[in-house]
Design an enzyme around this catalytic site. Structure first.
Site, PDB file in Angstrom:
ATOM      1  N   GLY A 185       0.027  -0.584  -9.199  1.00  0.00           N
ATOM      2  CA  GLY A 185       0.402  -1.726  -8.376  1.00  0.00           C
ATOM      3  C   GLY A 185      -0.512  -1.883  -7.168  1.00  0.00           C
ATOM      4  O   GLY A 185      -0.981  -2.979  -6.850  1.00  0.00           O
ATOM      5  N   ASP A 186      -0.783  -0.776  -6.481  1.00  0.00           N
ATOM      6  CA  ASP A 186      -1.695  -0.785  -5.345  1.00  0.00           C
ATOM      7  C   ASP A 186      -3.110  -1.171  -5.776  1.00  0.00           C
ATOM      8  O   ASP A 186      -3.776  -1.996  -5.143  1.00  0.00           O
ATOM      9  CB  ASP A 186      -1.747   0.593  -4.690  1.00  0.00           C
ATOM     10  CG  ASP A 186      -0.489   0.939  -3.918  1.00  0.00           C
ATOM     11  OD1 ASP A 186       0.317   0.030  -3.665  1.00  0.00           O
ATOM     12  OD2 ASP A 186      -0.315   2.118  -3.579  1.00  0.00           O
ATOM     13  N   LEU A 187      -3.567  -0.538  -6.848  1.00  0.00           N
ATOM     14  CA  LEU A 187      -4.949  -0.732  -7.270  1.00  0.00           C
ATOM     15  C   LEU A 187      -5.184  -2.135  -7.801  1.00  0.00           C
ATOM     16  O   LEU A 187      -6.190  -2.787  -7.468  1.00  0.00           O
ATOM     17  CB  LEU A 187      -5.323   0.309  -8.326  1.00  0.00           C
ATOM     18  CG  LEU A 187      -5.235   1.770  -7.866  1.00  0.00           C
ATOM     19  CD1 LEU A 187      -5.440   2.712  -9.045  1.00  0.00           C
ATOM     20  CD2 LEU A 187      -6.267   2.063  -6.780  1.00  0.00           C
ATOM     21  N   GLN A 217       2.033  -7.204  -5.023  1.00  0.00           N
ATOM     22  CA  GLN A 217       2.001  -6.120  -6.001  1.00  0.00           C
ATOM     23  C   GLN A 217       2.821  -6.474  -7.234  1.00  0.00           C
ATOM     24  O   GLN A 217       2.424  -6.167  -8.364  1.00  0.00           O
ATOM     25  CB  GLN A 217       2.521  -4.825  -5.372  1.00  0.00           C
ATOM     26  CG  GLN A 217       1.594  -4.224  -4.329  1.00  0.00           C
ATOM     27  CD  GLN A 217       2.270  -3.084  -3.579  1.00  0.00           C
ATOM     28  OE1 GLN A 217       3.306  -3.280  -2.953  1.00  0.00           O
ATOM     29  NE2 GLN A 217       1.693  -1.909  -3.624  1.00  0.00           N
TER      30      GLN A 217
END
Length: 414
Positions: A185-187, A217
């Protein structure tokens, strides 16, 4: 640092690349945001990471830590903050806000990953900052985006995986779902933000007007669910965990071999015939039970005929032997552990392992997946020590003198 007053550019001497001359203010922490700004830095942008002097990015304490005498630093932090300048600045103080607005006038891009509304409460939201710099590209990465009923909810990577549908699809049939084993999600939000930033920057260069790049996200994860959406909207089929299987393509998955596992995806008639010949049984390609792709797609046929055949073939060889046999002819890949990937000659030939100074030592870490034919490969600079570039940025960009800097330090603004 070199400053061009006419274009409001500030660049670090010696930095090159397609984004050289682009100034980025990085007001982010952890990964969703820092990774986005790091990609811009790797491509030559001058990225100024701004952290609170008493409450910096807490990934500075994340393992693994690199120790070198009395010096200690986080390799995790360095992996997402290399090639950046570091400024400590209290954005809650009036003096800090004044300095920040002055930096905004010199910047092309701002990246923040606060919960929506936080920057507005500080008086530093997009509506205020575009007055200072109409060309500003303002990128906001958050759990649920700037609009919609859930926009103010706190969110982490797992929030995106949970609410974006990916978590419910991952794992094994008949068992509880399993989160994807990385902070996808972050990436993914960082990757989408970088794409949006570059599109908005192009627009700002053409029209002289900036805009907000709004990335959530949840949206980013939802976009990674592949065929799950149309499977539901067309056939009302809800995607559930499949383990290592594909919902309809077979053979296409994980298979055991002599020393581990491989991925094999030779499901087309062409690849299937090559595979049968490769293992000395060309007649299997014309076996009437499995002689067409459609027959091999059948779950029962795959289970009773195809998979046992592949297991028998693969069990005789190691991962490395199978990769050599498959060569450029069949989609077969060893399922590699991280140590094997890091040692992979192809990964290294692609520049995906780079040396970055951390605490005075060169540490190998992830390179940039984007390869540009016109960009020279540069040495990677370290992540900044908290506030290490205060004088460089505040004196050269904003023209503050020593007395002003001393006063700001005394008041805890920097």
């Amino acid at each position: 640092m070199r400053v061009d007053a006419d274009r409001h550019e500030a660049t670090v001497p010696g930095r090159d690349g397609p984004l050289a001359g682009v100034v980025v203010l990085d007001v982010t922490r952890v990964v969703a945001g820092p990774f986005c700004a790091m990609m811009l830095a790797d491509m030559g942008a001058t990225v100024i990471k701004i952290e609170h002097p008493k409450d910096p990015d807490y990934t500075r304490t994340f393992p693994p830590m690199v120790n070198n005498g009395d010096t200690q630093a986080s390799a995790f932090y360095a992996q997402y903050n290399r090639n950046k300048l570091g400024v400590s600045l209290d954005l809650r103080s009036e003096d800090g806000k004044v300095l920040f607005r002055k930096l905004v006038r010199k910047a092309d891009i701002l990246v923040e990953n606060f919960r929506p509304g936080v920057m507005d409460k500080l008086g530093l939201g997009y509506d205020e900052l575009k007055v200072e710099n109409p060309r500003l590209v303002y990128a906001a990465i958050s759990g649920f985006g700037r609009t919609g009923p859930n926009s103010r909810r706190p969110g982490y990577d797992n929030s995106g995986q949970a609410t974006g549908g990916l978590w419910s699809m991952n794992g094994y049939p008949g068992q509880a779902p399993v989160r994807v084993g990385t902070i996808i999600g972050d990436l993914s939000a960082s990757l989408y933000a970088a794409v949006g930033i570059l599109a908005a920057l192009r627009e700002a260069e053409r029209k002289g007007i900036g805009q907000v790049v709004d990335v959530s996200q949840q949206d980013a994860v939802f976009s990674l669910t592949e065929n799950a959406v149309v499977r539901y909207t067309v056939d009302k089929e809800i995607a559930t965990p499949l383990g290592n299987d594909h919902p309809f393509v077979r053979p296409y998955g994980q298979y055991p071999c002599a020393d581990g596992y491989v991925f094999f995806g030779g499901y087309t008639d062409k690849f299937w015939a090559i595979t049968c010949a490769m293992f000395g049984e060309p007649e299997s390609a014309t076996d009437p039970r499995i002689d067409t792709m459609e027959k091999r797609f059948d779950p029962e046929t795959d289970k009773t005929v195809v998979t046992p055949l592949l297991n028998r073939w693969f069990s005789r060889y190691t991962k490395a032997e199978l990769e050599v046999m498959a060569g450029d002819d069949v989609p077969l890949s060893a399922i590699k552990s991280i140590d094997e990937v890091i040692a992979d000659p192809h990964i290294r030939a692609r520049g995906m392992i780079v040396d970055v100074p951390v605490a005075g030592r060169d540490i190998e870490m992830l390179g940039l997946p984007i390869k540009l034919s016109g960009a020279a490969v540069e040495a990677h600079g370290p992540a900044p020590v908290l506030g290490q570039d205060n004088e460089l940025v505040l004196k050269d960009m904003l023209g503050l003198d020593d007395a002003a800097l001393a006063s700001l330090r005394e008041k805890g603004v920097i």
